[in-house]
Motif scaffolding. Structure first.
Motif, mmCIF file in Angstrom:
data_model
loop_
_atom_site.group_PDB
_atom_site.id
_atom_site.type_symbol
_atom_site.label_atom_id
_atom_site.label_comp_id
_atom_site.label_asym_id
_atom_site.label_seq_id
_atom_site.Cartn_x
_atom_site.Cartn_y
_atom_site.Cartn_z
ATOM 1 N N LEU A 34 -23.671 -39.696 -30.871
ATOM 2 C CA LEU A 34 -23.486 -38.629 -29.969
ATOM 3 C C LEU A 34 -24.048 -38.909 -28.566
ATOM 4 O O LEU A 34 -23.556 -38.390 -27.679
ATOM 5 C CB LEU A 34 -24.776 -37.373 -30.487
ATOM 6 C CG LEU A 34 -24.317 -36.834 -31.862
ATOM 7 C CD1 LEU A 34 -25.578 -35.910 -32.169
ATOM 8 C CD2 LEU A 34 -23.236 -36.085 -31.478
ATOM 9 N N PHE A 35 -24.788 -39.962 -28.267
ATOM 10 C CA PHE A 35 -25.352 -40.510 -27.009
ATOM 11 C C PHE A 35 -24.678 -41.677 -26.545
ATOM 12 O O PHE A 35 -24.252 -41.926 -25.429
ATOM 13 C CB PHE A 35 -26.883 -40.542 -27.071
ATOM 14 C CG PHE A 35 -27.614 -39.474 -27.361
ATOM 15 C CD1 PHE A 35 -27.763 -38.467 -26.487
ATOM 16 C CD2 PHE A 35 -27.940 -39.331 -28.893
ATOM 17 C CE1 PHE A 35 -28.417 -37.185 -27.105
ATOM 18 C CE2 PHE A 35 -28.720 -38.147 -29.059
ATOM 19 C CZ PHE A 35 -29.125 -36.976 -28.493
ATOM 20 N N LEU A 36 -24.317 -42.732 -27.480
ATOM 21 C CA LEU A 36 -24.060 -43.770 -27.078
ATOM 22 C C LEU A 36 -22.375 -44.260 -27.545
ATOM 23 O O LEU A 36 -21.845 -45.396 -27.467
ATOM 24 C CB LEU A 36 -24.949 -45.200 -27.547
ATOM 25 C CG LEU A 36 -26.307 -44.918 -27.023
ATOM 26 C CD1 LEU A 36 -27.220 -45.947 -27.714
ATOM 27 C CD2 LEU A 36 -26.224 -45.191 -25.584
ATOM 28 N N GLY A 37 -21.862 -43.582 -28.325
ATOM 29 C CA GLY A 37 -20.402 -43.638 -28.878
ATOM 30 C C GLY A 37 -20.385 -44.176 -30.165
ATOM 31 O O GLY A 37 -21.479 -44.815 -30.709
ATOM 32 N N PRO A 38 -19.359 -44.061 -30.897
ATOM 33 C CA PRO A 38 -19.156 -44.609 -32.128
ATOM 34 C C PRO A 38 -19.208 -45.865 -32.516
ATOM 35 O O PRO A 38 -19.212 -46.562 -33.443
ATOM 36 C CB PRO A 38 -17.818 -43.836 -32.853
ATOM 37 C CG PRO A 38 -17.218 -43.635 -31.436
ATOM 38 C CD PRO A 38 -18.159 -43.250 -30.408
ATOM 39 N N ALA A 39 -19.137 -46.595 -31.400
ATOM 40 C CA ALA A 39 -18.926 -48.310 -31.428
ATOM 41 C C ALA A 39 -20.188 -49.071 -31.334
ATOM 42 O O ALA A 39 -20.328 -50.116 -31.560
ATOM 43 C CB ALA A 39 -17.793 -48.694 -30.631
ATOM 44 N N PHE A 40 -21.228 -48.217 -31.199
ATOM 45 C CA PHE A 40 -22.485 -48.941 -30.792
ATOM 46 C C PHE A 40 -23.097 -49.264 -32.237
ATOM 47 O O PHE A 40 -23.365 -48.510 -33.040
ATOM 48 C CB PHE A 40 -23.462 -47.492 -29.928
ATOM 49 C CG PHE A 40 -24.874 -48.477 -29.871
ATOM 50 C CD1 PHE A 40 -24.981 -49.135 -28.815
ATOM 51 C CD2 PHE A 40 -25.905 -48.056 -30.542
ATOM 52 C CE1 PHE A 40 -26.236 -49.583 -28.555
ATOM 53 C CE2 PHE A 40 -27.375 -48.446 -30.479
ATOM 54 C CZ PHE A 40 -27.306 -49.211 -29.008
ATOM 55 N N ARG A 41 -23.530 -50.570 -32.270
ATOM 56 C CA ARG A 41 -24.274 -51.118 -33.248
ATOM 57 C C ARG A 41 -25.471 -52.119 -32.852
ATOM 58 O O ARG A 41 -25.258 -52.526 -31.718
ATOM 59 C CB ARG A 41 -23.441 -52.208 -34.143
ATOM 60 C CG ARG A 41 -22.104 -51.185 -34.676
ATOM 61 C CD ARG A 41 -22.446 -50.467 -35.931
ATOM 62 N NE ARG A 41 -21.216 -49.915 -36.547
ATOM 63 C CZ ARG A 41 -20.545 -48.962 -36.212
ATOM 64 N NH1 ARG A 41 -20.618 -48.374 -35.139
ATOM 65 N NH2 ARG A 41 -19.335 -48.545 -37.068
ATOM 66 N N ALA A 42 -26.704 -51.804 -33.378
ATOM 67 C CA ALA A 42 -27.915 -52.590 -33.056
ATOM 68 C C ALA A 42 -28.928 -52.087 -33.938
ATOM 69 O O ALA A 42 -28.915 -51.377 -34.886
ATOM 70 C CB ALA A 42 -28.430 -51.884 -31.768
ATOM 71 N N GLY A 43 -29.772 -53.399 -33.979
ATOM 72 C CA GLY A 43 -30.801 -53.329 -34.834
ATOM 73 C C GLY A 43 -31.804 -52.141 -34.886
ATOM 74 O O GLY A 43 -32.177 -51.621 -36.038
ATOM 75 N N VAL A 44 -32.012 -51.382 -33.884
ATOM 76 C CA VAL A 44 -32.650 -50.025 -33.662
ATOM 77 C C VAL A 44 -32.093 -49.135 -34.642
ATOM 78 O O VAL A 44 -32.978 -48.226 -35.073
ATOM 79 C CB VAL A 44 -32.806 -49.888 -32.370
ATOM 80 C CG1 VAL A 44 -31.496 -49.119 -31.808
ATOM 81 C CG2 VAL A 44 -33.990 -48.525 -32.231
ATOM 82 N N VAL A 45 -30.625 -48.843 -34.544
ATOM 83 C CA VAL A 45 -30.233 -47.923 -35.363
ATOM 84 C C VAL A 45 -30.386 -48.122 -37.025
ATOM 85 O O VAL A 45 -30.798 -47.092 -37.692
ATOM 86 C CB VAL A 45 -28.586 -47.978 -35.257
ATOM 87 C CG1 VAL A 45 -27.935 -46.475 -35.796
ATOM 88 C CG2 VAL A 45 -28.340 -47.969 -33.526
ATOM 89 N N GLY A 46 -30.379 -49.286 -37.425
ATOM 90 C CA GLY A 46 -30.779 -49.631 -38.765
ATOM 91 C C GLY A 46 -32.192 -49.423 -38.969
ATOM 92 O O GLY A 46 -32.596 -48.800 -40.034
ATOM 93 N N SER A 47 -33.129 -49.283 -37.981
ATOM 94 C CA SER A 47 -34.633 -49.423 -38.295
ATOM 95 C C SER A 47 -34.758 -47.615 -38.378
ATOM 96 O O SER A 47 -35.514 -47.320 -39.221
ATOM 97 C CB SER A 47 -35.455 -49.791 -37.170
ATOM 98 O OG SER A 47 -35.398 -51.112 -36.991
ATOM 99 N N ILE A 48 -34.023 -46.949 -37.357
ATOM 100 C CA ILE A 48 -33.920 -45.483 -37.661
ATOM 101 C C ILE A 48 -33.612 -44.954 -39.188
ATOM 102 O O ILE A 48 -34.195 -44.234 -39.678
ATOM 103 C CB ILE A 48 -33.284 -44.846 -36.515
ATOM 104 C CG1 ILE A 48 -33.700 -45.042 -35.328
ATOM 105 C CG2 ILE A 48 -33.159 -43.421 -36.914
ATOM 106 C CD1 ILE A 48 -35.093 -44.544 -35.074
ATOM 107 N N ALA A 49 -32.445 -45.629 -39.778
ATOM 108 C CA ALA A 49 -31.980 -45.117 -41.018
ATOM 109 C C ALA A 49 -33.171 -45.660 -41.918
ATOM 110 O O ALA A 49 -33.342 -44.856 -43.003
ATOM 111 C CB ALA A 49 -30.973 -46.082 -41.100
ATOM 112 N N LEU A 50 -33.548 -47.059 -41.702
ATOM 113 C CA LEU A 50 -34.523 -47.131 -42.963
ATOM 114 C C LEU A 50 -35.837 -46.456 -42.694
ATOM 115 O O LEU A 50 -36.458 -46.119 -43.997
ATOM 116 C CB LEU A 50 -34.992 -48.748 -42.625
ATOM 117 C CG LEU A 50 -33.923 -49.852 -42.972
ATOM 118 C CD1 LEU A 50 -34.465 -51.216 -42.729
ATOM 119 C CD2 LEU A 50 -33.054 -49.554 -44.330
#
Length: 359
Positions: free
Chosen positions: A200-216
């Motif tokens: 929603l904020f950074l676009g669908p192409a954004f991948r980073a470790g912090v996104v994985g941390s939020i999911a976990l």
């Protein structure tokens, strides 16, 4: 009739008794017999690999027979029945452990092939065949899991404190309900949630470790809440009441009495939550992506983790599959060792910071 009773009592009193270590001796001998049998089957080419599960299972069955027959001869029928039931309970316990034994044996036997210095010092950058390592995946796993823990533990612990110490009425029941619902959320749903949030904020192409941390963290929080809640409930109310009687406010009682008393259990609960998420693959495939290069920055670019490393090595094999499969098994072995190390650290912390009883 009285003569028969006296004879039975006489036989019971004069019956022998197996030596103290006979039970364990028969079990070890039974296992050794079938270990030799399966080793011979492997040597003859009948089986491709040594079957440790089959050796332990059939060895345990042989033990059941031997212990009953031996007890019948030496100790009599009544004691033999007791030993039969005991051996069946032991067999059920061993059968329960067989999947774990098989898992550990398989990972160890196949993972040691690449358990070397290169594996822990090199990444997969520019590697298309043999060689390479998983240092980028190990660092990624530690960073992603550590940040997820940093998010989950304060939220989960404060929620459990509220539910145990303050929570009453509809709000507490609603929180408990949603925590129970979150406990059963599939991991892929947590990954999609984190992916959608950042998209929603950074676009669908954004991948980073912090996104994985939020999911976990979505997966960790309910585990931390439930485990911490149960541990805090175990703390005796007498300790709280004694503190209140001395005029200590409630928040300080929680901070100085309740939490130190339950620190060992709380640490174990946190380690259970970490063990729950550290091996997740599906949410990290969506959120962190995968890369062959080293990346220390959680907030920028894709980051490799050990579960994704194992998956990609096994799924994307080259013309020579052997080095890819070896790296996958070694990655799984390293992941298990990390979980074991974390649990040992948790036990050590719990033992060091647990309240000491004064004499």
């Amino acid at each position: 009739m009285s003569v028969a009773v006296r004879n039975a009592q006489s036989n019971t009193l004069t019956a022998g008794k197996l030596p103290k270590g006979a039970t364990w001796g028969l079990l070890v001998v039974s296992w050794a017999i079938f270990v030799m049998v399966f080793l011979l089957l492997k040597a003859s080419g009948t089986t491709a690999d040594f079957n440790i599960v089959g050796a332990l299972f059939f060895g345990t069955i042989l033990f059941d027979v031997l212990i009953v027959v031996t007890s019948m001869i030496v100790e009599g029928g009544r004691k033999a029945k007791d030993r039969l039931v005991t051996s069946l309970v032991t067999t059920a316990f061993i059968v329960t452990l067989l999947p774990l034994v098989s898992l550990v044996y398989t990972v160890l036997s196949r993972g040691v092939a690449r358990f070397d210095g290169t594996f822990f010092q090199s990444s997969m950058r520019n590697i298309i065949g043999a060689g390479g390592g998983a240092v980028h995946a190990i660092v990624g796993t530690l960073e992603v899991t550590a940040f997820a823990t940093l998010i989950s533990v304060p939220i989960g612990l404060l929620t459990s404190i509220y539910l145990v110490e303050y929570g009453r009425g509809r709000l507490a029941r609603a929180i408990t309900f949603f925590v129970d619902v979150m406990t059963g959320i599939p991991s892929i749903v947590a990954g999609l949630f984190a992916f959608a949030l950042f998209s929603l904020f950074l676009g669908p192409a954004f991948r980073a470790g912090v996104v994985g941390s939020i999911a976990l963290s979505v997966l960790m929080i309910p585990v931390v809440v439930r485990s911490s809640e149960e541990i805090l409930k175990i703390v005796p109310n007498e300790l709280r009441e004694a503190s209140f009687a001395l005029g200590v406010p409630k928040w300080l009682t929680i901070l100085k009495i309740v939490l130190p008393t339950s620190i060992a259990g709380l640490t174990t609960g946190v380690m259970l939550a970490i063990s729950r998420v550290i091996g997740e693959t599906a949410p990290l495939l969506i959120t962190t992506g995968f890369t062959t290069s080293m990346n220390y920055d959680l907030f920028s670019d894709r980051m490799m983790t050990l579960p994704v490393f194992v998956y990609t090595q096994y799924a994307n094999q080259g013309p020579d599959a052997t080095p890819f499969v070896e790296r996958a098994w070694t990655g799984a072995l390293v992941l298990i060792l990390i979980v074991m190390a974390l649990n040992l650290i948790a036990r050590l912390i719990g033992r060091l910071f647990a309240p000491k009883l004064s004499r």
